[in-house]
Scaffold this active site. Structure first.
Site, PDB file in Angstrom:
ATOM      1  N   GLU A 137      -5.207  14.047   1.612  1.00 34.04           N
ATOM      2  CA  GLU A 137      -5.421  13.179   0.434  1.00 34.04           C
ATOM      3  C   GLU A 137      -4.816  13.795  -0.833  1.00 34.04           C
ATOM      4  O   GLU A 137      -4.664  13.102  -1.838  1.00 34.04           O
ATOM      5  CB  GLU A 137      -6.923  12.890   0.246  1.00 34.04           C
ATOM      6  CG  GLU A 137      -7.744  13.987  -0.411  1.00 34.04           C
ATOM      7  CD  GLU A 137      -8.119  15.133   0.522  1.00 34.04           C
ATOM      8  OE1 GLU A 137      -7.567  15.204   1.641  1.00 34.04           O
ATOM      9  OE2 GLU A 137      -8.964  15.963   0.131  1.00 34.04           O
ATOM     10  N   HIS A 146      -5.499  19.327   3.186  1.00 35.09           N
ATOM     11  CA  HIS A 146      -5.994  18.107   2.523  1.00 35.09           C
ATOM     12  C   HIS A 146      -4.913  17.034   2.456  1.00 35.09           C
ATOM     13  O   HIS A 146      -4.159  16.998   1.468  1.00 35.09           O
ATOM     14  CB  HIS A 146      -6.423  18.449   1.087  1.00 35.09           C
ATOM     15  CG  HIS A 146      -7.691  19.232   0.999  1.00 35.09           C
ATOM     16  ND1 HIS A 146      -8.920  18.630   0.835  1.00 35.09           N
ATOM     17  CD2 HIS A 146      -7.924  20.562   1.057  1.00 35.09           C
ATOM     18  CE1 HIS A 146      -9.865  19.564   0.778  1.00 35.09           C
ATOM     19  NE2 HIS A 146      -9.291  20.753   0.917  1.00 35.09           N
ATOM     20  N   CYS A 196     -11.264  19.822   5.741  1.00 37.51           N
ATOM     21  CA  CYS A 196     -11.777  21.046   5.122  1.00 37.51           C
ATOM     22  C   CYS A 196     -13.277  21.203   5.387  1.00 37.51           C
ATOM     23  O   CYS A 196     -13.674  21.440   6.508  1.00 37.51           O
ATOM     24  CB  CYS A 196     -11.422  21.036   3.635  1.00 37.51           C
ATOM     25  SG  CYS A 196     -11.532  22.644   2.859  1.00 37.51           S
TER      26      CYS A 196
END
Lengths: 83, 230
Positions: free
Chosen positions: B205, B203, B86
């Protein structure tokens, strides 16, 4: 350093021709919906004013290339006035 | 494998990345403050999401001049693994470590939701654990993810296999409707020519544990581990 040594530079950063400008497109749509049908295009950019000691335009150009504009998507124009 | 998560003023996904690397993957990890320049002992650098320097001027434009970025450049030049997520992706673009640039989303809205991503090239350190054409479900959260590059450059990148992830529908169909931000050719993630530097808007994560609704992000993390021989 006195104010006489200062110079002001106006920098106009605009989206490169051919690069999509979503903000300009949104403003264009809004103007049309307000009845301003004569508007054919809107491009939205940034206006930056630098107050510089000494005032070398060459160094201001360098600042634009390095940081203030991204040459992949933006164009810029520098106007200077004596301080 | 030892990871470094780089923290810029305004980063806000660094703890999520640190958590996944340490607790989910069971690897060593430390934060790297943006003023640091010593990256010795690290195998993989993560540039996390957030709003570095308030996203002032352009996203990533100021962060790229942080002292640590010189060290990141050297690390990448030596073939070290670097992933930008990002805002981290935006920083890598501004730094010239990846080609192209980001524009505002064509909707002008901040888009925060799960998207589907098609793996276009699995022959990279980041996608080796996935199948080619596999569809991953990972969330995005950004206002400027509208990737752009010249048509000639995009063709070159396609030819070299640098386009790694594309926004797609649930069955892998790459359509304008599946594109959440207007990104050129539905691009969601790209690599440099050496494939050791990877930038992506989604993302991983945030999709690495069942409780978060998807574990597809693990394909990316575990691919990197496998590439490093872990």
């Amino acid at each position: 350093m006195s104010e006489a040594d200062q110079r002001r530079f106006s920098i106009f950063v605009s989206p490169l021709r051919g690069v999509l400008d979503p903000q300009g497109q949104a403003a264009l749509g809004a103007l049309h919906s307000l009845g301003y049908d004569e508007v054919e295009d809107v491009r939205i950019g940034k206006y930056i004013v630098l107050t510089v000691r000494g005032g070398s335009e060459e160094r201001v150009r360098e600042m634009c290339e390095k940081l203030l504009a991204n040459p992949i998507i933006e164009d810029y124009r520098i106007e200077s006035e004596s301080g | 494998m030892r990871f470094g998560v780089i923290v810029f003023p305004g980063s806000n996904c660094e703890m999520d990345c640190h958590y996944v690397i340490e607790k989910v993957l069971g690897q060593e990890v430390r934060y790297v403050w943006h003023q640091e320049s010593d990256l010795r002992g690290l195998d993989c650098l993560v540039l996390p999401g957030g709003f570095s320097y308030g996203d002032y001027l352009r996203c990533g434009a100021i962060a790229r001049f942080s002292p640590v970025m010189e060290a990141v450049r050297d690390f990448a030049a030596r073939g070290g693994l670097v992933i930008g997520i990002c805002n981290g992706f935006q920083i890598l673009l501004e730094a010239g470590l990846l080609p192209g640039a980001m524009l505002r989303n064509n909707s002008l809205s901040f888009v925060c939701r799960f998207v589907h991503l098609r793996v276009e090239n699995r022959d990279t350190p980041w996608t080796g654990k996935a199948e080619r054409g596999q569809v991953l479900r990972i969330p995005i959260a950004h206002g400027e993810g509208n990737y752009t590059a010249g048509e000639g450059l995009l063709d070159e990148m396609e030819r070299r296999g640098q386009i790694i992830l594309r926004y797609c529908g649930p069955a892998g169909e790459v359509t304008p409707e599946a594109n959440p931000n207007g990104s050129a050719r539905n691009i969601a993630g790209i690599c440099n020519e050496g494939f050791n530097v990877f930038g992506l808007m989604p993302h991983p994560e945030r999709a690495s544990e069942e409780i978060l609704g998807s574990t597809d992000g693990l394909f990316i993390w575990e691919s990197a581990l496998a590439a490093a021989g872990v």
